[in-house]
Motif scaffolding. Structure first.
Motif, mmCIF file in Angstrom:
data_model
loop_
_atom_site.group_PDB
_atom_site.id
_atom_site.type_symbol
_atom_site.label_atom_id
_atom_site.label_comp_id
_atom_site.label_asym_id
_atom_site.label_seq_id
_atom_site.Cartn_x
_atom_site.Cartn_y
_atom_site.Cartn_z
ATOM 1 N N ALA A 1 -2.013 11.954 36.503
ATOM 2 C CA ALA A 1 -2.075 11.924 38.124
ATOM 3 C C ALA A 1 -2.822 10.532 39.273
ATOM 4 O O ALA A 1 -2.126 10.706 39.868
ATOM 5 C CB ALA A 1 -3.042 13.447 38.588
ATOM 6 N N ALA A 2 -4.106 10.591 38.100
ATOM 7 C CA ALA A 2 -4.294 9.212 38.403
ATOM 8 C C ALA A 2 -3.754 8.491 38.602
ATOM 9 O O ALA A 2 -4.009 6.952 39.286
ATOM 10 C CB ALA A 2 -5.622 9.208 38.080
ATOM 11 N N ASN A 5 -0.964 8.296 41.541
ATOM 12 C CA ASN A 5 -2.024 8.265 42.691
ATOM 13 C C ASN A 5 -3.045 6.743 43.146
ATOM 14 O O ASN A 5 -2.112 6.646 43.988
ATOM 15 C CB ASN A 5 -2.695 8.660 42.684
ATOM 16 C CG ASN A 5 -2.635 10.699 43.327
ATOM 17 O OD1 ASN A 5 -1.650 11.240 43.588
ATOM 18 N ND2 ASN A 5 -3.246 11.126 42.547
ATOM 19 N N LEU A 8 1.267 4.849 43.984
ATOM 20 C CA LEU A 8 1.432 4.872 45.280
ATOM 21 C C LEU A 8 0.515 3.949 46.563
ATOM 22 O O LEU A 8 1.124 4.332 47.318
ATOM 23 C CB LEU A 8 1.548 6.623 45.498
ATOM 24 C CG LEU A 8 3.031 7.432 44.394
ATOM 25 C CD1 LEU A 8 2.563 8.905 45.143
ATOM 26 C CD2 LEU A 8 3.912 7.114 44.928
ATOM 27 N N ASP A 9 -1.036 4.853 45.930
ATOM 28 C CA ASP A 9 -2.064 4.108 46.967
ATOM 29 C C ASP A 9 -1.532 3.057 47.544
ATOM 30 O O ASP A 9 -1.646 1.767 48.544
ATOM 31 C CB ASP A 9 -2.788 4.373 46.325
ATOM 32 C CG ASP A 9 -3.562 5.476 47.146
ATOM 33 O OD1 ASP A 9 -2.982 6.386 46.923
ATOM 34 O OD2 ASP A 9 -4.566 6.459 46.391
ATOM 35 N N PRO A 14 1.724 7.809 50.570
ATOM 36 C CA PRO A 14 1.129 9.055 50.733
ATOM 37 C C PRO A 14 1.256 9.994 49.454
ATOM 38 O O PRO A 14 2.344 10.318 49.312
ATOM 39 C CB PRO A 14 0.757 10.103 51.795
ATOM 40 C CG PRO A 14 2.000 9.144 52.909
ATOM 41 C CD PRO A 14 2.412 7.730 52.133
ATOM 42 N N PRO A 15 0.245 10.350 48.593
ATOM 43 C CA PRO A 15 1.235 11.330 47.373
ATOM 44 C C PRO A 15 1.732 12.628 47.746
ATOM 45 O O PRO A 15 2.832 13.517 47.236
ATOM 46 C CB PRO A 15 0.523 11.617 46.689
ATOM 47 C CG PRO A 15 -0.502 10.246 46.668
ATOM 48 C CD PRO A 15 -0.769 9.802 48.568
ATOM 49 N N ALA A 19 5.334 14.691 46.590
ATOM 50 C CA ALA A 19 4.897 16.595 44.779
ATOM 51 C C ALA A 19 6.132 16.340 45.080
ATOM 52 O O ALA A 19 6.369 16.904 44.333
ATOM 53 C CB ALA A 19 4.448 16.800 46.792
#
Length: 109
Positions: A1-2, A5, A8-9, A14-15, A19
């Motif tokens: 997940a990190a 994220n 995406l960043d 924005p995550p 979703a």
């Protein structure tokens, strides 16, 4: 997940906006370098369209092999585990995705 994220960043996404996306859609997004996403969002022609336009301009016939709908249906029919592995592998590419994308563009032109 990190890792997701962070990717995406890096693209300013924005995550929360992704979703509910399928893993294969996220893989496709992550496989494009941020500069290509910016280029496309500014209205620049995507590679497939550019190739078709160039062929037409050269007087060559252009026919589609598949529709967008059939592509999406094919992707959706594959197992989730396959897509998750693809997403993880795409994220592992990191900055190499820029080189891969550039190589593909050069080879197609």
């Amino acid at each position: 997940a990190a890792a997701m994220n962070a990717a995406l960043d890096a693209r300013g996404i924005p995550p929360a906006t992704v979703a509910k996306m399928k893993p294969w859609m996220l893989s496709a997004m992550m496989a494009l370098p941020a500069c290509e996403l910016a280029r496309q969002s500014s209205g620049a022609t995507v590679l497939d369209v550019k190739l078709a336009e160039s062929a037409k301009a050269a007087g060559k016939p252009v026919e589609g092999l598949e529709t967008a709908e059939s592509q999406l249906r094919a992707m959706a029919s594959l197992p989730l585990a396959f897509h998750m592995k693809g997403l993880v592998d795409t994220l592992k590419l990191g900055d190499k995705v820029n080189d891969i994308n550039e190589t593909m563009i050069v080879l197609y032109q």
